[in-house]
Write a protein that holds these residues in place. Structure first.
Motif, mmCIF file in Angstrom:
data_model
loop_
_atom_site.group_PDB
_atom_site.id
_atom_site.type_symbol
_atom_site.label_atom_id
_atom_site.label_comp_id
_atom_site.label_asym_id
_atom_site.label_seq_id
_atom_site.Cartn_x
_atom_site.Cartn_y
_atom_site.Cartn_z
ATOM 1 N N THR A 124 1.402 -1.592 0.182
ATOM 2 C CA THR A 124 -0.165 0.396 0.170
ATOM 3 C C THR A 124 1.022 1.696 0.143
ATOM 4 O OG1 THR A 124 -0.166 0.318 2.436
ATOM 5 C CG2 THR A 124 -1.802 -1.702 0.918
ATOM 6 N N SER A 125 1.709 1.302 0.352
ATOM 7 C CA SER A 125 3.135 2.705 0.575
ATOM 8 C C SER A 125 4.279 2.229 0.543
ATOM 9 C CB SER A 125 2.829 3.601 1.905
ATOM 10 O OG SER A 125 2.535 2.841 3.400
ATOM 11 N N PHE A 126 5.348 2.839 0.507
ATOM 12 C CA PHE A 126 6.349 2.613 0.641
ATOM 13 C C PHE A 126 6.702 4.250 1.537
ATOM 14 C CE2 PHE A 126 5.360 0.495 -2.849
ATOM 15 C CZ PHE A 126 6.795 -0.581 -3.303
ATOM 16 N N THR A 127 7.687 3.835 3.490
ATOM 17 C CA THR A 127 7.742 4.815 4.193
ATOM 18 C C THR A 127 9.486 5.906 3.214
ATOM 19 O OG1 THR A 127 6.332 4.612 5.579
ATOM 20 C CG2 THR A 127 8.219 5.638 6.098
ATOM 21 N N LEU A 128 9.538 6.866 3.621
ATOM 22 C CA LEU A 128 10.905 7.309 3.131
ATOM 23 C C LEU A 128 11.467 7.735 3.994
ATOM 24 C CD1 LEU A 128 13.512 7.675 1.240
ATOM 25 C CD2 LEU A 128 11.254 10.109 0.015
ATOM 26 N N HIS A 129 12.464 8.135 4.531
ATOM 27 C CA HIS A 129 13.680 9.368 5.000
ATOM 28 C C HIS A 129 13.472 9.889 4.667
ATOM 29 C CE1 HIS A 129 13.889 7.104 9.628
ATOM 30 N NE2 HIS A 129 12.125 6.710 9.546
ATOM 31 N N LEU A 130 13.639 11.509 5.234
ATOM 32 C CA LEU A 130 14.325 12.545 4.738
ATOM 33 C C LEU A 130 14.854 13.165 4.966
ATOM 34 C CD1 LEU A 130 11.360 14.010 2.129
ATOM 35 C CD2 LEU A 130 13.371 13.007 1.271
ATOM 36 N N GLU A 131 16.604 12.269 6.052
ATOM 37 C CA GLU A 131 17.426 12.375 6.840
ATOM 38 C C GLU A 131 18.059 14.105 6.473
ATOM 39 O OE1 GLU A 131 17.512 10.523 9.207
ATOM 40 O OE2 GLU A 131 17.066 8.663 8.558
ATOM 41 N N MET A 132 17.533 14.739 8.074
ATOM 42 C CA MET A 132 18.406 15.842 8.506
ATOM 43 C C MET A 132 19.876 15.645 9.961
ATOM 44 S SD MET A 132 16.864 19.276 9.727
ATOM 45 C CE MET A 132 15.560 19.755 7.962
ATOM 46 N N LEU A 147 10.576 12.866 11.594
ATOM 47 C CA LEU A 147 11.410 12.514 11.688
ATOM 48 C C LEU A 147 11.368 13.552 13.349
ATOM 49 C CD1 LEU A 147 13.048 11.477 9.169
ATOM 50 C CD2 LEU A 147 12.431 10.434 10.332
ATOM 51 N N TRP A 148 12.547 13.942 12.948
ATOM 52 C CA TRP A 148 12.675 14.505 14.224
ATOM 53 C C TRP A 148 12.708 16.180 13.813
ATOM 54 C CZ3 TRP A 148 16.501 18.675 14.662
ATOM 55 C CH2 TRP A 148 17.379 19.004 13.441
ATOM 56 N N TYR A 149 12.601 16.527 12.702
ATOM 57 C CA TYR A 149 12.619 18.122 12.618
ATOM 58 C C TYR A 149 11.571 18.485 12.288
ATOM 59 C CZ TYR A 149 12.762 15.632 8.120
ATOM 60 O OH TYR A 149 12.136 14.795 6.800
ATOM 61 N N PRO A 150 11.003 19.771 12.350
ATOM 62 C CA PRO A 150 9.163 20.531 11.712
ATOM 63 C C PRO A 150 8.500 19.485 11.107
ATOM 64 C CG PRO A 150 10.814 22.458 12.693
ATOM 65 C CD PRO A 150 11.980 20.860 12.440
ATOM 66 N N PRO A 151 7.596 18.545 11.071
ATOM 67 C CA PRO A 151 7.156 18.690 10.082
ATOM 68 C C PRO A 151 6.653 19.721 8.451
ATOM 69 C CG PRO A 151 6.118 17.719 11.812
ATOM 70 C CD PRO A 151 6.897 18.575 12.118
ATOM 71 N N ALA A 185 2.909 9.710 8.660
ATOM 72 C CA ALA A 185 3.059 10.212 9.777
ATOM 73 C C ALA A 185 3.329 10.042 11.469
ATOM 74 C CB ALA A 185 1.222 10.886 10.340
ATOM 75 N N ASP A 186 4.782 9.552 11.702
ATOM 76 C CA ASP A 186 4.779 8.638 13.331
ATOM 77 C C ASP A 186 4.607 9.745 15.013
ATOM 78 O OD1 ASP A 186 6.530 8.012 15.123
ATOM 79 O OD2 ASP A 186 7.421 6.961 13.522
#
Length: 268
Positions: A104-112, A151-155, A171-172
């Protein structure tokens, strides 16, 4: 008690074993399983084509679907364009590997990198993230199946990227509690683009001041006030909620916490 409006899932690492044995053990209890593909190298760590075929058969037999957590050892946001190209090529390969299956979906991290960069640094990060995604998105049959995880930075930093490139959002809510982000604002900001919610407990009781609390634990270990912030959005959410924990005890504690509010929660 409230009728559960959402589909329910958990990860493929509840037992200390590979993906397929985990799906066989827990698949009958859930609507969806999050297939954890955190590493992209060596090539052997990726599920093989025969693995994906078996997972597809299991999905049919157990009446479930999958979402895939894409590798986190690569970066679409790197300043170096060659690093971004390598990341895009790797992600394409992983997505293509799973596309025959019921995903149904692929979850992607955009790391900072931490700490939070200056305004100029944030703008540079957004530029690199966009450039990296522009190497990936044109190859996708359905860009909305790729959900960028909070992730940890503002959505808020993801809003234009998600909207402009036709992506979705994972949305984690555990991350929201851990890092002090406003869950209601994220729900308002992205609305129906939130196709997947990651849910896990957060426990700040043993952490010294200035340290981020422990997360990816059972929901039952979360303070009542924080737990309410997590639970309230679920009462009207019709997408998939994935209990992103990695131990049986944490899964059981999370299910018990959900069962106090929602009907239709399995017991393992």
């Amino acid at each position: 008690m409230i009728k559960r409006p959402f589909r329910l899932g958990t990860t493929s690492f509840i037992y200390p074993d590979h993906i397929i044995p985990n799906v066989k053990k827990i698949g009958a209890f859930f609507d969806e399983i999050e297939l954890l593909v955190f590493e992209s190298k060596p090539e052997e760590v990726l599920p093989s084509k025969s693995d994906v075929k078996e997972l597809t058969c299991l999905a049919r037999d157990l009446d479930l679907t999958y979402n895939v957590h894409l590798p986190t050892d690569i970066s679409l946001c790197a300043p170096d364009c060659q690093v971004r190209q390598h990341a895009a090529d790797t992600l394409k390969r992983v997505i293509e590997r799973f596309y025959p299956g019921p995903v149904t979906s692929f979850t992607l991290h955009l790391e900072m990198d931490k700490p939070t960069p200056s305004e100029e640094g944030t703008q540079a990060w957004q530029k690199h993230a966009r450039q990296g995604l522009e190497l990936l998105v044109p190859a996708l049959e359905d860009p909305a199946k790729v959900g960028v995880e909070t992730l940890w930075y503002p959505p808020d930093l993801l809003k234009n990227i998600v909207n402009d490139l036709g992506l979705s959002v994972c949305a984690d809510l555990g991350h929201h509690i851990k890092y002090g982000h406003d869950i209601a604002r994220t729900v308002e900001l992205f609305g129906p683009k939130i196709r997947l919610i990651h849910l896990h407990g957060v426990d700040a009781r043993l952490e010294p001041p200035g340290k981020y609390p422990e997360d990816h634990i059972g929901l039952d270990k979360t303070a009542p006030g924080e737990l309410k912030k997590i639970m309230d959005p679920l009462k009207h959410y019709t997408g998939t909620v994935c209990l992103e924990v990695f131990k049986l005890a944490d899964l059981q504690g999370s299910l018990a916490a959900l069962a106090k509010i929602f009907n239709g929660i399995p017991c393992i």
